[in-house]
Design an enzyme around this catalytic site. Structure first.
Site, PDB file in Angstrom:
ATOM      1  N   PHE A 237      11.932 -11.439 -41.522  1.00 34.30           N
ATOM      2  CA  PHE A 237      11.051 -10.397 -42.083  1.00 34.30           C
ATOM      3  C   PHE A 237      10.714 -10.643 -43.549  1.00 34.30           C
ATOM      4  O   PHE A 237      10.344  -9.712 -44.266  1.00 34.30           O
ATOM      5  CB  PHE A 237      11.693  -9.013 -41.927  1.00 34.30           C
ATOM      6  CG  PHE A 237      12.179  -8.722 -40.539  1.00 34.30           C
ATOM      7  CD1 PHE A 237      11.284  -8.624 -39.489  1.00 34.30           C
ATOM      8  CD2 PHE A 237      13.528  -8.564 -40.276  1.00 34.30           C
ATOM      9  CE1 PHE A 237      11.729  -8.354 -38.205  1.00 34.30           C
ATOM     10  CE2 PHE A 237      13.975  -8.307 -38.984  1.00 34.30           C
ATOM     11  CZ  PHE A 237      13.073  -8.203 -37.954  1.00 34.30           C
ATOM     12  N   ILE A 462      11.977 -16.784 -36.399  1.00 38.19           N
ATOM     13  CA  ILE A 462      12.719 -15.771 -37.160  1.00 38.19           C
ATOM     14  C   ILE A 462      13.120 -14.592 -36.285  1.00 38.19           C
ATOM     15  O   ILE A 462      13.540 -13.547 -36.782  1.00 38.19           O
ATOM     16  CB  ILE A 462      11.937 -15.320 -38.416  1.00 38.19           C
ATOM     17  CG1 ILE A 462      10.648 -14.564 -38.064  1.00 38.19           C
ATOM     18  CG2 ILE A 462      11.597 -16.498 -39.293  1.00 38.19           C
ATOM     19  CD1 ILE A 462       9.925 -13.983 -39.296  1.00 38.19           C
ATOM     20  N   ARG A 623      -6.489 -13.401 -29.868  1.00 44.22           N
ATOM     21  CA  ARG A 623      -5.884 -13.680 -28.570  1.00 44.22           C
ATOM     22  C   ARG A 623      -4.380 -13.394 -28.622  1.00 44.22           C
ATOM     23  O   ARG A 623      -3.687 -13.854 -29.528  1.00 44.22           O
ATOM     24  CB  ARG A 623      -6.100 -15.143 -28.206  1.00 44.22           C
ATOM     25  CG  ARG A 623      -5.498 -15.494 -26.860  1.00 44.22           C
ATOM     26  CD  ARG A 623      -5.375 -16.992 -26.690  1.00 44.22           C
ATOM     27  NE  ARG A 623      -6.677 -17.568 -26.362  1.00 44.22           N
ATOM     28  CZ  ARG A 623      -6.811 -18.568 -25.482  1.00 44.22           C
ATOM     29  NH1 ARG A 623      -5.779 -19.075 -24.863  1.00 44.22           N
ATOM     30  NH2 ARG A 623      -7.995 -19.060 -25.243  1.00 44.22           N
ATOM     31  N   ILE A 624      -3.899 -12.641 -27.661  1.00 42.58           N
ATOM     32  CA  ILE A 624      -2.472 -12.331 -27.597  1.00 42.58           C
ATOM     33  C   ILE A 624      -1.803 -13.365 -26.685  1.00 42.58           C
ATOM     34  O   ILE A 624      -2.098 -13.452 -25.496  1.00 42.58           O
ATOM     35  CB  ILE A 624      -2.242 -10.898 -27.058  1.00 42.58           C
ATOM     36  CG1 ILE A 624      -2.962  -9.866 -27.945  1.00 42.58           C
ATOM     37  CG2 ILE A 624      -0.749 -10.587 -26.959  1.00 42.58           C
ATOM     38  CD1 ILE A 624      -2.577  -9.888 -29.411  1.00 42.58           C
ATOM     39  N   LYS A 696      -4.881 -14.942 -33.980  1.00 45.79           N
ATOM     40  CA  LYS A 696      -4.850 -14.412 -35.351  1.00 45.79           C
ATOM     41  C   LYS A 696      -3.440 -14.158 -35.875  1.00 45.79           C
ATOM     42  O   LYS A 696      -3.270 -13.912 -37.064  1.00 45.79           O
ATOM     43  CB  LYS A 696      -5.635 -13.111 -35.409  1.00 45.79           C
ATOM     44  CG  LYS A 696      -7.151 -13.318 -35.339  1.00 45.79           C
ATOM     45  CD  LYS A 696      -7.816 -11.969 -35.324  1.00 45.79           C
ATOM     46  CE  LYS A 696      -9.070 -11.952 -36.143  1.00 45.79           C
ATOM     47  NZ  LYS A 696      -9.630 -10.569 -36.174  1.00 45.79           N
ATOM     48  N   GLY A 699       2.661  -9.506 -35.969  1.00 46.08           N
ATOM     49  CA  GLY A 699       4.007  -9.266 -36.485  1.00 46.08           C
ATOM     50  C   GLY A 699       3.863  -8.245 -37.582  1.00 46.08           C
ATOM     51  O   GLY A 699       4.088  -7.056 -37.380  1.00 46.08           O
ATOM     52  N   GLU A 700       3.395  -8.716 -38.718  1.00 43.88           N
ATOM     53  CA  GLU A 700       3.270  -7.817 -39.873  1.00 43.88           C
ATOM     54  C   GLU A 700       2.338  -6.630 -39.567  1.00 43.88           C
ATOM     55  O   GLU A 700       2.608  -5.518 -40.001  1.00 43.88           O
ATOM     56  CB  GLU A 700       2.718  -8.570 -41.091  1.00 43.88           C
ATOM     57  CG  GLU A 700       3.044 -10.017 -41.064  1.00 43.88           C
ATOM     58  CD  GLU A 700       4.045 -10.465 -42.116  1.00 43.88           C
ATOM     59  OE1 GLU A 700       4.296 -11.655 -42.156  1.00 43.88           O
ATOM     60  OE2 GLU A 700       4.561  -9.650 -42.871  1.00 43.88           O
TER      61      GLU A 700
HETATM   62 MO1  MOS Z   1       7.211 -11.899 -43.163  1.00 45.81          MO
HETATM   63  S1  MOS Z   1       7.155 -11.111 -45.109  1.00 45.81           S
HETATM   64  O1  MOS Z   1       8.270 -13.223 -43.327  1.00 45.81           O
HETATM   65  O2  MOS Z   1       7.780 -10.507 -42.231  1.00 45.81           O
END
Ligand code: MOS
Length: 733
Positions: A237, A462, A623-624, A696, A699-700
């Protein structure tokens, strides 16, 4: 062929994770492993006068105690400590370097012992004398000394004048406190002493090659002598974008003792790392009576340390999202006696969009326009800062599908007008935006005659599901079943990758896998065509496809050669290709992902308890690749956004500059009992411009907008506007 891309594929590393076969940095061992415990500074600012280690050294099993006075050599120039994510300005933190104390909790000694309990006990016996100075850790106090950073986007027009002349105005100041990373896995490094000064560093990091370069700088080591491995992460994150100090300490210990060393941070020590910077934001919105915007201004003050100027482009989001005649931004940084702040899930957007979208809600109230309708009236088909059109933007559809799934039309406009029993009910919404980024990356594919492929890249996973999407893309690109694909990542010896962050790896690595697969295909064709009677004789590479373990003509599927036969004709047993891939922005388009968030809150009127029974997240992110892991990303973001709105806050005793709630008992995050229905919708978004695969990244975007949607719902429920997060029940009185 897309047999796997776009399907809800379970994690290929899921079994390894739930059975414990997946090893994390602090779980690796080595013969003769030394365990280390960190002694942390009890003051936030000043100098160390003396460190008395005698009592600690007397404990049975203690091998050595390293301090700035007796440690092995480390580089003495700032450049050596710069990593790929380090800010341009400043002097990166050097653990155990000298007698200066820059923040409370700073590591000042490393106790090395035969076992962890001994190390930790002995660490408690290290006696330190300080020359303490008064720290400043309060943003409200440091604000007056904040200095401007020069990065904000260029202003448009005369925003001050337009705001003054606007028919309807709103201005407000919004506050987000410092928040700390609390990934499940604490930071840890296990350094294996491989002899001759060679090291294998099992490190918790989002970028193994970044850590490798950094360690080589700090210790003047040769890259061939430092291998950094991070196969699995229990949450990154952004906390693991920069190398963390435990890696330096573990290497220091290993070099001092010529033995393997493990350093694991305690949960409390996790609060001595980077954090989401506190942010004071003043927003002004000026509008015509019809709800179109004349002016947007966004002034932000954020937090950095005494030694580095770390900041993101906090204010630009406001000028980017909505159509407005004029816009102006100002961004200032305040220095506190804390570690440098850090990236934390959608850095800058989480906080900036909270302020903007709260302000938009307040403007809607002033205009007496439905908040969703206001967003539609201000809708922009161009990035308002650059004037460029979006490569794709299906936010309109997010609004539509999100509102429908949520039942937005059932919202009665007046605050305090909806109830469920004795609870006040509120409906709130907000928009979200993030960047669709790509980075240069290299992928190697080794395909063997038995139809098995190994895909290698130094990227991390991650925890987002990178192993899985890489396997899906490779299986489709190579025309093989998923279980014939083996993914190797998180090792500095693998082909080049930047840190995994910013939601940029999925697009980058997927396009690179396809690119490299095409090179494999071309090589297979060349081999197949060595047979003079090949059914693929005369067929051009671009007219072939890898499918069902064969290379086949696109025009006539009967013209196909199996991988095994092609390799036999070429007298090889494996094909290996490695390609560097980059799809830089064409400079003609803005690349962004968007979302519409709808939240329902219930507020107990007597005691102010806030519950969030429902959140709907409608996301447009190209696209997912995998609806299952993508859903998890967005759901996780929504839960975190709930934490931002209602729970998370690092509390500092400013007299001492010490964090008072450096543990997950007192630092509140949403728990299962707080989380109810979270509905995630992915709206269709075709994008032929952003990159060949139309990905695209995701996550964020899941966290952006959520805090504002909840805050706006709290206002709608109670009629009380709380502009400082988290909205705790005392603030509703
Ligand atoms: Mo990103 S700031 O590595 O969730």
């Amino acid at each position: 062929m897309t047999a796997y891309i776009g399907t809800p594929t379970s994690r290929v590393d899921g079994r390894a994770k739930v059975t414990g076969a997946a090893k994390y940095a602090g779980e690796f061992s080595a013969p003769d492993l030394v365990h280390a415990s960190i002694v942390a500074s009890a003051i936030a600012k000043g100098r160390i006068i003396s460190i008395d280690i005698s009592q600690a050294m007397d404990v049975d099993g203690v091998i050595a105690i390293l301090t700035h006075q007796n440690r092995p050599a480390m580089a003495d120039n700032d450049e050596a400590y710069k990593d790929d994510v380090a800010p341009e300005k400043g002097s990166p933190f050097r653990p155990l370097y000298d007698d200066r104390i820059l923040f409370s909790g700073q590591p000042i000694a490393l106790v090395l012992a035969e076992d962890w309990e001994t190390a930790r006990y002995a660490a408690s016996l290290v006696r330190v004398k300080y020359n303490a100075e008064q720290p400043v850790t309060d943003l409200a106090r440091a604000r007056k000394d904040a200095f401007a950073v020069d990065e904000p986007a260029k202003p448009r027009g005369d925003a001050a004048k337009a705001f003054a002349a606007a028919a309807v105005r709103h201005q407000g100041e919004y506050y987000v406190p410092i928040e700390h990373h609390n990934p499940m896995e604490p930071f840890a490094s296990t350094v294996r002493w491989e002899g001759d000064g060679k090291l294998t560093v099992y490190d918790k990091t989002q970028g193994v090659q970044n850590v490798q370069r950094y360690l080589c700088g700090v210790f003047s080591m040769n890259p061939d002598d430092v291998r950094v491995v991070s196969s699995f992460m229990g949450g990154g994150f952004g906390s693991g974008l920069r190398p963390q100090y435990q890696a330096v300490l573990a290497v220091l210990g290993a070099r001092a003792l010529k033995r393997s060393v493990r350093v694991v941070l305690t949960r409390q020590q996790m609060y001595s790392l980077g954090y989401r910077p506190a942010m004071i934001q003043k927003i002004q919105l000026g509008a015509k009576a019809d709800g179109t915007l004349d002016a947007v201004t966004h002034d932000a003050v954020t937090v950095t340390s005494q030694y580095e100027d770390f900041h993101r482009n906090e204010t630009t989001w406001s000028g980017l999202l909505y159509k407005s005649e004029t816009a102006r931004y100002e961004h200032k940084l305040a220095r506190l006696d804390l570690p440098t702040s850090a990236d934390m899930r959608a850095p800058s957007a989480t906080t900036a969009v909270y302020a903007l979208e709260s302000a938009m809600d307040e403007l809607a109230v002033a205009l007496k326009i439905d908040p969703l309708e206001l967003r539609l009236r201000c809708y922009s088909d161009r990035d308002q800062t650059t004037g460029l059109p979006y490569s794709s933007k299906n936010l309109r559809e997010c609004y539509r599908q999100g509102a429908e799934a949520f039942g937005w039309s059932k919202r009665s406009p007046e605050p305090r007008s909806m109830r469920d029993g004795t609870d006040l009910v509120g409906y709130g919404m907000a928009s979200g935006i993030w960047e669709a980024l790509q980075v240069p990356i290299t992928v190697r594919i080794a395909l063997t005659a038995n139809g098995h492929a190994q895909i290698s890249c130094a990227t991390s996973d991650i925890g987002t599901g990178t192993y899985t999407i890489m396997a899906q893309v490779a299986a489709d690109a190579l025309g093989l079943p998923l279980d014939s694909i083996d993914i190797k990542l998180g090792d500095s010896t693998l082909p080049q990758s930047p840190v995994e962050g910013g939601s940029w790896i999925a697009a980058s690595v997927s396009n690179a896998i396809v690119n490299t697969s095409n090179a494999v295909r071309n090589e297979l064709l060349r081999l197949a065509q060595q047979d003079p009677n090949s059914p693929l004789a005369g067929v051009k590479p671009d007219d072939t496809v890898l499918i069902n373990g064969t290379i086949a003509s696109k025009k006539d599927g009967n013209h196909a050669v199996s991988i095994a036969d092609a390799m036999r004709h070429g007298a090889v047993e494996r094909i290996e290709q490695e390609k560097a891939t980059e799809f830089p922005n064409d400079g003609k388009h803005a690349h962004n992902t968007h979302s519409a968030i709808f939240a329902e809150v219930h507020v107990d009127e007597q005691i102010g308890v806030i519950r969030v029974p429902r959140i709907v997240c409608a996301v447009a992110a190209g696209r997912i690749l995998n609806p299952k892991t993508a859903h998890s990303q967005v759901m996780g973001g929504a839960i975190w956004g709930m934490g931002v709105a209602l729970h998370e806050e690092t509390l500092i005793d400013h007299r001492f500059g010490r964090i008072m709630n450096a543990n997950i008992a007192e630092y509140h995050i949403p728990v299962n009992a707080d989380v109810h229905d979270i509905d995630v919708i992915f709206v269709d978004e075709q994008d032929d411009i952003v990159n060949p695969m139309g990905i695209k990244g995701l996550g964020e975007i899941g966290i952006v907008g959520v805090a504002a949607a909840i805050a706006n719902a709290v206002y709608h429920a109670t009629g009380k506007r709380v502009r400082d997060l988290p909205i705790t029940l005392d603030k509703l009185r």
